[in-house]
Design a protein around this motif. Structure first.
Motif, PDB file in Angstrom:
ATOM      1  N   GLU A   1     -20.409  10.859   5.956  1.00 41.63           N
ATOM      2  CA  GLU A   1     -20.322  10.250   4.623  1.00 41.63           C
ATOM      3  C   GLU A   1     -19.333   9.081   4.562  1.00 41.63           C
ATOM      4  N   ALA A   2     -18.556   8.871   5.620  1.00 45.49           N
ATOM      5  CA  ALA A   2     -17.439   7.921   5.559  1.00 45.49           C
ATOM      6  C   ALA A   2     -17.911   6.490   5.290  1.00 45.49           C
ATOM      7  N   ARG A   3     -17.187   5.807   4.424  1.00 45.66           N
ATOM      8  CA  ARG A   3     -17.456   4.389   4.171  1.00 45.66           C
ATOM      9  C   ARG A   3     -16.659   3.532   5.153  1.00 45.66           C
ATOM     10  N   ASP A   4     -17.059   2.294   5.323  1.00 43.37           N
ATOM     11  CA  ASP A   4     -16.351   1.376   6.209  1.00 43.37           C
ATOM     12  C   ASP A   4     -15.027   0.973   5.571  1.00 43.37           C
ATOM     13  N   VAL A   5     -13.947   1.120   6.343  1.00 46.18           N
ATOM     14  CA  VAL A   5     -12.621   0.906   5.763  1.00 46.18           C
ATOM     15  C   VAL A   5     -11.714   0.120   6.703  1.00 46.18           C
ATOM     16  N   SER A   6     -10.727  -0.495   6.076  1.00 45.78           N
ATOM     17  CA  SER A   6      -9.536  -0.966   6.770  1.00 45.78           C
ATOM     18  C   SER A   6      -8.518   0.154   6.607  1.00 45.78           C
ATOM     19  N   MET A   7      -8.080   0.751   7.729  1.00 49.47           N
ATOM     20  CA  MET A   7      -7.321   2.001   7.661  1.00 49.47           C
ATOM     21  C   MET A   7      -5.880   1.823   8.133  1.00 49.47           C
ATOM     22  N   ALA A   8      -4.934   2.176   7.247  1.00 52.37           N
ATOM     23  CA  ALA A   8      -3.512   2.196   7.583  1.00 52.37           C
ATOM     24  C   ALA A   8      -3.141   3.593   8.051  1.00 52.37           C
ATOM     25  N   LEU A   9      -2.428   3.674   9.174  1.00 51.29           N
ATOM     26  CA  LEU A   9      -2.051   4.952   9.773  1.00 51.29           C
ATOM     27  C   LEU A   9      -0.550   5.177   9.633  1.00 51.29           C
ATOM     28  N   GLY A  10      -0.151   6.409   9.331  1.00 54.01           N
ATOM     29  CA  GLY A  10       1.264   6.737   9.254  1.00 54.01           C
ATOM     30  C   GLY A  10       1.483   7.987   8.437  1.00 54.01           C
ATOM     31  N   TYR A  11       2.741   8.459   8.406  1.00 56.07           N
ATOM     32  CA  TYR A  11       3.039   9.631   7.577  1.00 56.07           C
ATOM     33  C   TYR A  11       3.397   9.217   6.146  1.00 56.07           C
ATOM     34  N   PHE A  12       4.077   8.089   5.986  1.00 57.20           N
ATOM     35  CA  PHE A  12       4.327   7.474   4.681  1.00 57.20           C
ATOM     36  C   PHE A  12       5.182   8.329   3.744  1.00 57.20           C
ATOM     37  N   ASP A  13       6.176   9.040   4.268  1.00 55.65           N
ATOM     38  CA  ASP A  13       7.062   9.815   3.401  1.00 55.65           C
ATOM     39  C   ASP A  13       7.958   8.865   2.618  1.00 55.65           C
ATOM     40  N   GLY A  14       7.828   8.886   1.308  1.00 56.49           N
ATOM     41  CA  GLY A  14       8.591   8.004   0.445  1.00 56.49           C
ATOM     42  C   GLY A  14       7.887   6.706   0.122  1.00 56.49           C
ATOM     43  N   VAL A  15       6.902   6.324   0.936  1.00 54.62           N
ATOM     44  CA  VAL A  15       6.184   5.048   0.771  1.00 54.62           C
ATOM     45  C   VAL A  15       7.204   3.916   0.547  1.00 54.62           C
ATOM     46  N   HIS A  16       8.123   3.792   1.498  1.00 49.48           N
ATOM     47  CA  HIS A  16       9.176   2.784   1.405  1.00 49.48           C
ATOM     48  C   HIS A  16       8.628   1.394   1.734  1.00 49.48           C
ATOM     49  N   LEU A  17       9.496   0.372   1.749  1.00 50.97           N
ATOM     50  CA  LEU A  17       9.047  -1.000   1.922  1.00 50.97           C
ATOM     51  C   LEU A  17       8.388  -1.230   3.273  1.00 50.97           C
ATOM     52  N   GLY A  18       8.818  -0.508   4.300  1.00 51.76           N
ATOM     53  CA  GLY A  18       8.148  -0.604   5.594  1.00 51.76           C
ATOM     54  C   GLY A  18       6.726  -0.087   5.527  1.00 51.76           C
ATOM     55  N   HIS A  19       6.545   1.053   4.860  1.00 50.53           N
ATOM     56  CA  HIS A  19       5.199   1.600   4.660  1.00 50.53           C
ATOM     57  C   HIS A  19       4.347   0.646   3.827  1.00 50.53           C
ATOM     58  N   GLN A  20       4.956   0.093   2.794  1.00 50.37           N
ATOM     59  CA  GLN A  20       4.214  -0.811   1.919  1.00 50.37           C
ATOM     60  C   GLN A  20       3.735  -2.048   2.680  1.00 50.37           C
ATOM     61  N   LYS A  21       4.538  -2.507   3.636  1.00 50.48           N
ATOM     62  CA  LYS A  21       4.135  -3.649   4.455  1.00 50.48           C
ATOM     63  C   LYS A  21       2.887  -3.308   5.268  1.00 50.48           C
ATOM     64  N   VAL A  22       2.819  -2.079   5.802  1.00 48.90           N
ATOM     65  CA  VAL A  22       1.645  -1.639   6.561  1.00 48.90           C
ATOM     66  C   VAL A  22       0.419  -1.585   5.650  1.00 48.90           C
ATOM     67  N   VAL A  23       0.580  -1.003   4.455  1.00 48.29           N
ATOM     68  CA  VAL A  23      -0.549  -0.880   3.526  1.00 48.29           C
ATOM     69  C   VAL A  23      -1.002  -2.261   3.052  1.00 48.29           C
ATOM     70  N   GLU A  24      -0.060  -3.147   2.758  1.00 48.83           N
ATOM     71  CA  GLU A  24      -0.430  -4.491   2.293  1.00 48.83           C
ATOM     72  C   GLU A  24      -1.157  -5.266   3.394  1.00 48.83           C
ATOM     73  N   THR A  25      -0.750  -5.068   4.649  1.00 47.30           N
ATOM     74  CA  THR A  25      -1.458  -5.705   5.764  1.00 47.30           C
ATOM     75  C   THR A  25      -2.888  -5.184   5.850  1.00 47.30           C
ATOM     76  N   ALA A  26      -3.053  -3.870   5.696  1.00 45.59           N
ATOM     77  CA  ALA A  26      -4.394  -3.284   5.701  1.00 45.59           C
ATOM     78  C   ALA A  26      -5.220  -3.789   4.520  1.00 45.59           C
ATOM     79  N   LYS A  27      -4.555  -4.004   3.401  1.00 38.27           N
ATOM     80  CA  LYS A  27      -5.255  -4.498   2.205  1.00 38.27           C
ATOM     81  C   LYS A  27      -5.791  -5.911   2.436  1.00 38.27           C
ATOM     82  N   ARG A  28      -4.999  -6.750   3.090  1.00 35.50           N
ATOM     83  CA  ARG A  28      -5.465  -8.111   3.385  1.00 35.50           C
ATOM     84  C   ARG A  28      -6.669  -8.091   4.324  1.00 35.50           C
ATOM     85  N   LYS A  29      -6.651  -7.176   5.296  1.00 32.64           N
ATOM     86  CA  LYS A  29      -7.795  -7.038   6.203  1.00 32.64           C
ATOM     87  C   LYS A  29      -9.023  -6.550   5.438  1.00 32.64           C
ATOM     88  N   ALA A  30      -8.813  -5.625   4.518  1.00 34.34           N
ATOM     89  CA  ALA A  30      -9.930  -5.103   3.720  1.00 34.34           C
ATOM     90  C   ALA A  30     -10.573  -6.215   2.904  1.00 34.34           C
TER      91      ALA A  30
END
Length: 261
Positions: A17-46
Motif C-alpha cells: 500500500e506504500a506511496r512514493d515518498v521522500s523519507m527522513a530517517l532517525g529517532y528524532f527525540d525532541g525534534v530539535h534543530l538538527g532533526h528539523q534540518k533533516v526533515v526540511e531537506t527531505a521536504k525539499r526533495k519531496a
C-alpha cells in the motif's frame, strides 16, 4: 498526517500500500534543530520530485530493548513528536516497533524492507545515522544498499557554540538547569505536559531539582507561574489550575537562584 505503526506482522501489507515518498530517517527525540534540518531537506526533495514527505522512526527506544531494565530518558512522548512532525509538514510518519528480532536484521535487509519497501524514492538522514544489526550500517553505507535510481542525501552536522546539536546535549542542559540555552537547540523552550490530577505525563525529562520560572499554556491562554522540581518525576506548581483533570503545557524558562541570607 498519517501515522502508521509498523511491525513484522503488517510489514508486507504496508509495502503493497506504500506511496512514493521522500523519507527522513532517525529517532528524532525532541525534534530539535538538527532533526528539523533533516526533515526540511527531505521536504525539499519531496517538492522537487513530487513525492509525499515521510519520516521513519522507532518505538520503543532501541536501548530499552537491547538492555532490559535500562531507563531511557525521553525528551518527549511519541504523541508530542507526532505534533511537531505534523507542524513540519510531514505526510506520513512510520513508527517501527523495535524488537529483538528487528535488532538482528542486517543493514542491507533493513534498507530493502523498511525503507525502500515502504516507498522511499529519496532517502535523507543525518551524518551520524546508524541502522541494521549491531549498528553495522551508517550514513556512508546507505548508498551501497540502494539501487542507482534511489536518491541518497546525507545532512551535515549542525553545531551550536562548537557542539553538535543533539538530544543528549539537551538532556545535559536540563540536568545542568541551563534552560535559557535550550531554545538555541530546540527552536523553542523545552515543554512538558502536566495533568493536574496525575502530575507530569510519562516519557518527559525534567530539569534538575530546584525552583523555576515557567509559562503555562491552556486553551489559548498563557500564564506565568513557578514550578518546584522535587524529583525526576514530580513537580509542584504554584498555580491555580482551571480544573482538577486539566492537562497543561509547561514551558520551562529559567531556574530561580536561591538568594543568600
Amino acid at each position: 498526517m498519517e501515522v502508521i505503526y509498523v511491525n513484522e506482522v503488517n510489514l508486507r501489507d504496508l509495502q503493497v500500500e506504500a506511496r512514493d515518498v521522500s523519507m527522513a530517517l532517525g529517532y528524532f527525540d525532541g525534534v530539535h534543530l538538527g532533526h528539523q534540518k533533516v526533515v526540511e531537506t527531505a521536504k525539499r526533495k519531496a517538492m522537487k520530485y513530487q513525492l509525499s514527505l515521510a519520516v521513519l522512526s522507532f518505538f520503543p527506544h532501541p536501548k530499552s530493548v537491547l538492555n532490559p531494565g535500562f531507563e531511557v530518558n525521553y525528551l518527549e512522548p511519541i504523541e508530542q513528536k507526532i505534533e511537531k512532525l505534523e507542524q513540519l509538514g510531514v505526510d506520513v510518519f512510520y513508527v517501527v516497533e523495535f524488537t529483538m528480532k528487528l535488532a538482528k536484521v542486517e543493514a542491507a535487509a533493513f534498507i530493502k524492507n523498511y525503507v525502500i519497501g515502504l516507498g522511499a524514492k529519496e532517502i535523507i538522514c543525518g551524518f551520524d545515522y546508524t541502522y541494521g544489526a549491531k549498528a553495522s550500517g551508517n550514513a556512508e553505507t546507505i548508498q551501497d544498499h540502494v539501487p542507482p535510481h534511489i536518491g541518497v542525501t546525507i545532512v551535515d552536522e549542525l553545531k551550536w557554540h562548537g557542539q553538535k546539536i543533539s538530544s543528549t546535549l539537551i538532556r545535559k542542559y536540563l540536568s545542568e538547569c541551563r534552560l535559557q540555552e535550550i531554545p538555541s537547540l530546540l527552536g523553542d523552550y523545552y515543554k512538558t505536559k502536566y495533568c493536574c490530577k496525575n502530575g507530569i505525563l510519562p516519557n518527559y525529562s525534567l530539569p534538575n531539582i530546584g525552583e523555576y520560572k515557567i509559562l503555562i499554556e491552556k486553551d489559548d491562554t498563557i500564564s506565568e507561574a513557578i514550578a518546584k522540581v522535587k524529583s525526576k518525576k514530580k513537580i509542584l506548581l504554584q498555580y491555580e489550575p482551571p480544573s482538577f483533570n486539566s492537562v497543561l503545557t509547561i514551558k520551562w524558562l529559567e531556574k530561580i537562584e536561591s538568594k543568600p541570607y
